[in-house]
Design a protein around this motif. Structure first.
Motif, short mmCIF file in Angstrom:
data_model
loop_
_atom_site.label_atom_id
_atom_site.label_comp_id
_atom_site.label_asym_id
_atom_site.label_seq_id
_atom_site.Cartn_x
_atom_site.Cartn_y
_atom_site.Cartn_z
N GLY A 183 0.81 -1.21 0.00
CA GLY A 183 0.00 0.00 0.00
C GLY A 183 0.84 1.26 0.00
N VAL A 184 1.88 1.28 0.83
CA VAL A 184 2.78 2.44 0.87
C VAL A 184 3.49 2.62 -0.46
N ILE A 185 4.01 1.53 -1.02
CA ILE A 185 4.71 1.61 -2.31
C ILE A 185 3.76 2.05 -3.41
N GLY A 186 2.51 1.56 -3.38
CA GLY A 186 1.53 1.97 -4.38
C GLY A 186 1.24 3.46 -4.32
N MET A 187 1.16 4.00 -3.12
CA MET A 187 0.90 5.43 -2.97
C MET A 187 2.06 6.26 -3.53
N LEU A 188 3.29 5.85 -3.23
CA LEU A 188 4.45 6.58 -3.74
C LEU A 188 4.58 6.39 -5.26
N GLY A 189 4.26 5.18 -5.74
CA GLY A 189 4.32 4.94 -7.18
C GLY A 189 3.33 5.77 -7.95
N ASP A 190 2.16 6.02 -7.36
CA ASP A 190 1.15 6.87 -8.01
C ASP A 190 1.70 8.28 -8.21
N ARG A 191 2.39 8.78 -7.20
CA ARG A 191 3.00 10.11 -7.32
C ARG A 191 4.06 10.12 -8.43
N TRP A 192 4.82 9.06 -8.49
CA TRP A 192 5.91 8.98 -9.48
C TRP A 192 5.33 8.97 -10.90
N LEU A 193 4.29 8.18 -11.12
CA LEU A 193 3.69 8.09 -12.44
C LEU A 193 3.02 9.40 -12.85
N ALA A 194 2.58 10.17 -11.88
CA ALA A 194 1.94 11.46 -12.16
C ALA A 194 2.96 12.57 -12.38
N GLU A 232 -5.58 18.50 1.13
CA GLU A 232 -4.82 17.46 0.45
C GLU A 232 -5.76 16.29 0.14
N VAL A 233 -6.35 16.30 -1.06
CA VAL A 233 -7.33 15.28 -1.44
C VAL A 233 -6.59 14.10 -2.09
N PRO A 234 -6.77 12.89 -1.57
CA PRO A 234 -6.08 11.74 -2.16
C PRO A 234 -6.65 11.38 -3.54
N THR A 235 -5.79 10.86 -4.40
CA THR A 235 -6.23 10.38 -5.71
C THR A 235 -6.91 9.02 -5.53
N PRO A 236 -7.62 8.52 -6.55
CA PRO A 236 -8.24 7.19 -6.43
C PRO A 236 -7.23 6.10 -6.08
N ILE A 237 -6.03 6.17 -6.67
CA ILE A 237 -5.01 5.17 -6.35
C ILE A 237 -4.57 5.31 -4.90
N ASP A 238 -4.45 6.56 -4.43
CA ASP A 238 -4.11 6.78 -3.02
C ASP A 238 -5.17 6.15 -2.12
N ILE A 247 -4.51 3.31 0.66
CA ILE A 247 -4.86 3.46 2.07
C ILE A 247 -5.74 2.31 2.54
N CYS A 248 -6.67 1.89 1.68
CA CYS A 248 -7.50 0.73 2.00
C CYS A 248 -6.65 -0.53 2.16
N ALA A 249 -5.64 -0.66 1.30
CA ALA A 249 -4.73 -1.81 1.41
C ALA A 249 -3.98 -1.77 2.73
N ILE A 250 -3.54 -0.58 3.13
CA ILE A 250 -2.84 -0.44 4.41
C ILE A 250 -3.76 -0.86 5.55
N ALA A 251 -5.02 -0.43 5.49
CA ALA A 251 -5.97 -0.79 6.55
C ALA A 251 -6.17 -2.30 6.62
N ILE A 252 -6.27 -2.96 5.45
CA ILE A 252 -6.42 -4.41 5.42
C ILE A 252 -5.16 -5.08 5.99
N GLY A 253 -4.01 -4.57 5.59
CA GLY A 253 -2.76 -5.11 6.12
C GLY A 253 -2.67 -4.97 7.62
N VAL A 254 -3.16 -3.85 8.15
CA VAL A 254 -3.17 -3.64 9.60
C VAL A 254 -4.04 -4.69 10.29
N ALA A 255 -5.22 -4.96 9.71
CA ALA A 255 -6.10 -5.96 10.30
C ALA A 255 -5.42 -7.33 10.37
N LEU A 256 -4.68 -7.67 9.32
CA LEU A 256 -3.98 -8.95 9.31
C LEU A 256 -2.80 -8.94 10.28
N ALA A 257 -2.01 -7.87 10.24
CA ALA A 257 -0.81 -7.81 11.08
C ALA A 257 -1.15 -7.72 12.56
#
Length: 294
Positions: free
Chosen positions: A123-134, A254-260, A264-274
């Motif tokens: 999730g963190v990498i996806g958020m940073l990657g979205d910024r990079w692609l933009a 600071e409005v998140p993009t759809p990928i953001d 963030i949803c992925a991070i929340a799911i990961g938190v539930a598992l971890a």
């Protein structure tokens, strides 16, 4: 949940000030200077039970979660955004905690928890990657500072449960040692911007940094680590990006993009598992007493 709410708001409140009149040097002074004054009575009342070894333990905790930690986060906030900072540092903190506990303490995480770490990191990498692609490349220096803060936070989380200190005493030591080591430099180099900021902002930061963060949040977090165990408590705090991003929308614009949002949803799911919400840990954590033993 109390500590989580205060920490999530802290990323937004701190960025709001460091991008205006105040600087990270002022935030450090307010957080630990005021915090030391608020919590000093705790050390005074328990001074007879505080051996030299406990004072040294408090000094170590202040290096892990005192000035170095806040400095890394504050400078990282200036170079990135509240969304990125609240995603990288709290998001990866449980990953660092689990890996450090595995490498140095022999506490191998289960498959569910490992999967949670992978999802959080993705999730963190996806958020940073979205910024990079933009075309908005994340600031490399800012990201390194945020990663360093995550590592310091993880080491503090693992250390606090093994320290022979009660939750309020540990919080007081972090603030007092940080104030003693930092304030001479702050006053000596005359870097204060408090006089240039509106009085209302200074008062708000004094309350949030010195009372809520240095007093209430640290105490609540120390108790959470004692009651839940370091890896579970750290995993729950991976939810900070979700709360901080929601707060940053109306406060900072600071409005998140759809990928953001997906990240963030992925991070929340990961938190539930971890955090072991999907599979309860088989070992019960030891409890940290509210007061040191007689």
């Amino acid at each position: 949940m109390l500590a989580l709410a205060i920490f999530a708001g802290w990323f937004v409140v701190t960025r709001l000030s460091v991008t205006r009149e105040l600087r990270i040097w002022d935030i450090l002074a307010l957080r630990f200077g005021v915090g030391a004054l608020v919590l000093l009575p705790v050390l005074v009342l328990q001074r007879r039970s505080l051996s030299a070894r406990r004072w040294r333990e408090g000094l170590l905790l202040s290096f892990l979660w005192g000035v170095p930690f806040v400095l890394c986060v504050g400078l990282g906030l200036q170079l990135t955004s509240a969304e990125q900072a609240s995603s990288v540092t709290p998001g990866l903190m449980p990953v660092f905690t689990g890996l450090i506990a595995w490498a140095f303490l022999g506490q191998r995480p289960g498959a569910t928890r490992l999967a949670g770490y992978v999802v959080i990191a993705a999730g963190v990498i996806g958020m940073l990657g979205d910024r990079w692609l933009a075309g908005l490349r994340p600031n490399g220096g800012g990201l390194l500072l945020l990663l360093a803060a995550a590592a310091l936070w993880a080491m503090y989380t693992l250390r606090i449960r093994r320290a022979d200190l009660s939750a309020p005493v540990a919080a007081a030591f972090v603030c007092l040692w940080s104030a003693v080591l930092y304030l001479p430099f702050y006053l000596g180099f005359d870097v204060s911007r408090l006089g240039f900021a509106p009085l209302r902002e200074v008062m708000w930061q004094t309350l949030y940094q010195g009372v809520l963060m240095s007093g209430v949040a640290i105490f609540a977090y120390n108790r959470a680590v004692a009651l839940l165990g370091p890896t579970t408590a750290a995993a729950v705090f991976g939810l900070v990006p979700v709360v901080a991003t929601a707060v940053a929308i109306p406060v900072l614009g600071e409005v998140p993009t759809p990928i953001d949002g997906l990240a963030i949803c992925a991070i929340a799911i990961g938190v539930a598992l971890a955090a072991g919400l999907a599979a309860r840990s088989s070992t019960a954590p030891a409890r940290l007493p509210l007061a040191p033993p007689a």
